[in-house]
Design an enzyme around this catalytic site. Structure first.
Site, PDB file in Angstrom:
ATOM      1  N   SER A 318      -3.756 -27.244   1.858  1.00  0.00           N
ATOM      2  CA  SER A 318      -3.950 -27.211   3.307  1.00  0.00           C
ATOM      3  C   SER A 318      -4.383 -25.808   3.755  1.00  0.00           C
ATOM      4  CB  SER A 318      -2.649 -27.615   3.997  1.00  0.00           C
ATOM      5  OG  SER A 318      -2.709 -27.296   5.354  1.00  0.00           O
ATOM      6  N   TRP A 321      -7.902 -25.433   2.821  1.00  0.00           N
ATOM      7  CA  TRP A 321      -8.737 -26.237   3.726  1.00  0.00           C
ATOM      8  C   TRP A 321      -9.124 -25.410   4.959  1.00  0.00           C
ATOM      9  CZ3 TRP A 321      -8.220 -27.622   8.846  1.00  0.00           C
ATOM     10  CH2 TRP A 321      -9.073 -28.617   9.325  1.00  0.00           C
ATOM     11  N   HIS A 322      -8.166 -24.592   5.442  1.00  0.00           N
ATOM     12  CA  HIS A 322      -8.426 -23.835   6.667  1.00  0.00           C
ATOM     13  C   HIS A 322      -9.484 -22.762   6.480  1.00  0.00           C
ATOM     14  CE1 HIS A 322      -4.829 -25.803   8.193  1.00  0.00           C
ATOM     15  NE2 HIS A 322      -5.282 -25.500   9.383  1.00  0.00           N
ATOM     16  N   GLY A 323      -9.563 -22.198   5.308  1.00  0.00           N
ATOM     17  CA  GLY A 323     -10.585 -21.166   5.134  1.00  0.00           C
ATOM     18  C   GLY A 323     -10.602 -20.608   3.730  1.00  0.00           C
ATOM     19  N   PHE A 476     -13.479 -23.863  10.792  1.00  0.00           N
ATOM     20  CA  PHE A 476     -12.983 -24.592   9.625  1.00  0.00           C
ATOM     21  C   PHE A 476     -13.801 -25.858   9.388  1.00  0.00           C
ATOM     22  CE2 PHE A 476      -8.932 -22.685  11.455  1.00  0.00           C
ATOM     23  CZ  PHE A 476      -9.157 -21.497  10.809  1.00  0.00           C
TER      24      PHE A 476
END
Lengths: 476, 292
Positions: A318, A321-323, A476
């Site tokens: 996760s 996923w954000h960056g 994102f």
């Protein structure tokens, strides 16, 4: 196109008016064309990437449904590789390459792989995940493959949630494009009210707080711990209002046209533990990871160490996923650690509660839990917001060791943010603990209703920030 | 109706401020009758001491420079002032990044929004802030966005007691004590054509009104690449228009004295007095040379 721009106001008015004017069979085309326009208002060329994943997943869905046995899985894997491949190239390639260069440098070697000079397409992670949820659900047999290419394209591209979610599931959204939505005054007003509240959160709170947060976090070495602590608390509210504000506008604008999008935030800062926090924060992403990764890994129906690993791993992904940055990975890992630690120490904490007798003071206990959860999330936000890992550790170090006077250039830098946070907390407190009681927006007395809309608009005009720029989650 | 009522109330109190930055801009536009006007950014505001000019040139002087505002602001303010008053001498301070492309300079035109209604001559420049500015300005509240607190403070004596100005000039007191650093401004870059047009418009307006214009780049405590692109460009245009241009950006007298600076780009009060005297020497020469 930004939701907080005049461009969007005109766009929304024109699209919504046309939507209710043209016959139902043509509405999907209007929404698809307007969604293309909405997306192309950012960087037009990137619509080709969307087009690529749409074509792949459209056919993958049909092939998965028609195939049997191993071939079904093969088509699913093909679709997932295509989607994750796009993410890998556009979002993670340069990050991986940078780290590879760093590693090779340790062995006095040059990295021969060139860097890509590309911009990250806006909202790539959102629409890629939404597209992936479609093929997975078709594979699992929970959703029939969509045969109408236009409607499937619209499922991926529906403009209200295209660039920053909520990340929808096909079971919730696809069928809605086939339903005729009549003009319903109460529903339209409800949607507009939600949009107005979202705009308030973005312009009055998030963008106002960002002024202080940017000034301090971008020059962390020049500020003391007290200032950085305040900036971190401000950032917690900034990111909440920025992202939930976006979600409110998205859900509200869809609601005006008759579409029901999933709830994305549920007053997360009233959560009493990190597990609850993640049930209230970015719900569409949390449930995505739960449904498609955590459960696929075995969830909690495995050995205890494996369960801990599953939890930690999901939050690590996760974060990624954000960056494509170590700051996000650490942020994800921290949240994973919080969850695992909470489970591991549940027994000890229960004993402490028994010894102290704190559960005999439920309100105090409740408040303490909320504050502890908020403090833990703030600690993790430091990594999320810091420009790099070094800065994050500098900030944390200073917060704990370097108190000092608060930095501010003018009193308004602090007064507006505090006033807007207090207003937000008052509204959220009321909605959290006194749900059935007095309501401003839904009051039966039209004078109170009208007065509250007017007051909100006046506050936006008087103290909103009109040059604030884009939403944080767009990146994102 | 509510927008009109709240907007009108804010307008009333905005234009009844007694002190502070916004009061100074209002005073510059609506009331100043000074013979010498000094335009520019914070560097203008903190570098030119009106008392020195008044004492030595025997003319009244006002500093109309404003923090964070550059040629777009200066041109708008000049147009606003010329509507009712023609000064004898105008000094324009230009900065090393004057013609660089920077959205911040356009965002900062926000400070002129309260004057949009009453100053049609400034509207074209204010509208540069964004393509939708004219639509936003339909609202009566919008020009006073984010100003509630400063309007309230401006209607008290708080600023006057805390930070009084001297004919617009705000002295800085800090003394720098560090070695000079290199400012890595590129020797060439894409120029903002709108800012360039505003600079030329500023010169044209002064010429049209028979105002003696002097353009100056005041001292920096920085080393620069050669040339400082915007300064070279400003000088070229000034000289083409027969406007005197005085460049103190690399003056060794100042670059060797950090104690005359408050920070790397701003002189302190002592530095401002010395610089103002040096500039007056040059202006006197210039005025004598041209039998002004």
């Amino acid at each position: 196109m930004l939701f907080n721009s005049f461009h969007f106001v005109f766009f929304f008015f024109i699209v919504t008016s046309l939507y209710f004017t043209i016959p139902h069979p043509w509405r999907w085309l209007l929404l698809l064309a307007s969604s293309c326009y909405f997306y192309m208002a950012f960087v037009p060329i990137y619509i080709l990437i969307l087009g690529f994943t749409i074509i792949i997943d459209y056919f993958a869905g049909i092939y998965i449904e028609n195939a049997e046995g191993k071939r079904r899985k093969l088509f699913l894997i093909f679709s997932l590789i295509a989607n994750i491949g796009v993410l890998a190239v556009f979002k993670y390639y340069n990050f991986i390459n940078t780290n590879l260069s760093f590693l090779l440098h340790g062995f006095a070697l040059e990295n021969p792989i060139p860097y890509l000079s590309i911009l990250l397409p806006i909202g790539l992670s959102f629409h890629t995940f939404q597209a992936m949820s479609y093929t997975i659900e078709v594979y699992r047999g929970h959703q029939k493959a969509e045969r109408h290419f236009g409607i499937y394209s619209l499922y991926v591209m529906f403009y209200p949630q295209l660039v920053a979610g909520p990340i929808e599931r096909p079971q919730n959204l696809l069928h809605q494009f086939r339903e005729p939505h009549e003009f319903d005054y109460d529903r339209v007003v409800g949607g507009l009210k939600l949009m107005l509240w979202g705009i308030f959160k973005k312009l009055v709170i998030a963008d106002r707080l960002s002024i202080y947060v940017n000034a301090t976090y971008n020059n962390a070495d020049q500020h003391n711990g007290t200032t950085l602590l305040l900036a971190t608390i401000f950032f917690a509210f900034q990111i909440y209002c920025d992202f939930s504000g976006y979600s409110d506008i998205a859900i509200g604008s869809a609601k005006v046209m008759g579409f029901k999008l999933m709830t994305n935030f549920n007053r997360p800062y009233f959560a009493r533990n990190i597990s609850e926090f993640w049930k209230r924060w970015h719900i569409s992403l949390s449930t995505w990871f739960k449904d498609y990764l955590y459960i696929s890994l075995g969830g909690n129906k495995v050995s205890v160490p494996r369960w801990y690993f599953n939890l930690f791993f999901v939050f690590l992904v996760s974060g990624l996923w954000h960056g494509a940055n170590w700051t996000y990975i650490i942020w994800g890992a921290l949240n994973g650690f919080y969850l695992v630690f909470a489970i591991m120490t549940q027994g000890v904490r229960n004993k402490i509660n028994d010894i102290t007798g704190i559960h005999h003071l439920p309100k105090f206990h409740h408040a303490l839990q909320i504050l502890t959860t908020f403090a833990l999330s703030c600690f993790a936000w430091v990594f999320f917001r810091a420009n790099n890992v070094n800065d994050a550790f500098t900030i944390i170090g200073k917060i704990f060791t370097l108190p000092g006077p608060l930095f501010y250039e003018s009193a308004s830098e602090l007064i507006y943010p505090f006033a807007s946070i207090l207003l937000l907390l008052a509204v959220e407190l009321k909605n959290e603990f006194y749900k059935g009681d007095f309501s401003f927006f839904n009051n039966k007395n039209w004078v109170v209703r009208l007065g509250s809309y007017t007051m909100l608009i006046i506050i936006i005009l008087v103290i909103g920030v009109f040059d604030g720029g884009q939403f944080i989650y767009f990146q994102f | 109706m509510v927008d009109f009522f709240v907007g009108s109330t804010l307008r009333y109190f905005y234009f009844h401020q007694k002190n502070g930055e916004r009061f100074r801009t209002t005073y510059d536009l609506e009331s100043t009758t000074a013979d010498i006007l000094i335009f520019g950014s914070s560097r203008a505001n903190h570098h030119y001491h009106p008392a020195v000019f008044e004492e030595r040139l025997h003319e009244s002087c006002r500093n109309v420079g404003r923090d964070g505002n550059f040629i777009l602001y200066s041109d708008a303010i000049l147009k606003g002032i010329l509507k009712r008053h023609t000064p004898k001498v105008v000094i324009l301070d230009v900065v090393a990044e004057e013609f660089m492309i920077n959205q911040y300079n356009y965002d900062n035109l926000t400070v002129l929004l309260p004057y949009y209604k009453g100053h049609p001559e400034m509207r074209e420049i204010i509208a540069l802030k964004s393509p939708t500015e004219k639509i936003k300005l339909i609202s009566q509240i919008y020009p006073f966005n984010s100003l509630l607190l400063s309007i309230a403070i401006g209607n008290t004596d708080f600023n006057k007691n805390k930070r009084p100005d001297i004919n617009g000039y705000l002295p800085l007191t800090k003394k720098l004590n560090e070695p000079i650093e290199f400012n890595d401004l590129p020797v060439s870059y894409e120029v903002d054509s709108t800012k360039l047009k505003m600079y030329e418009s500023f010169i044209r307006d002064c010429k049209k009104s028979n105002i003696k214009l002097i353009i100056v780049c005041s001292p920096y405590y920085n080393k620069f690449n050669e040339p400082i692109y915007s300064i070279a460009l400003a000088k070229k245009i000034a000289l083409k228009n027969n406007i005197p241009f005085f460049d103190y950006s690399k003056d060794p007298f100042f670059t060797s004295k950090p104690n005359l600076f408050s920070d790397k780009i701003h002189l302190n009060d002592e530095g401002a007095r010395i610089f103002s005297n040096m500039l007056v020497d040059q202006i006197e020469n210039e005025l004598t040379k041209n039998h002004f």
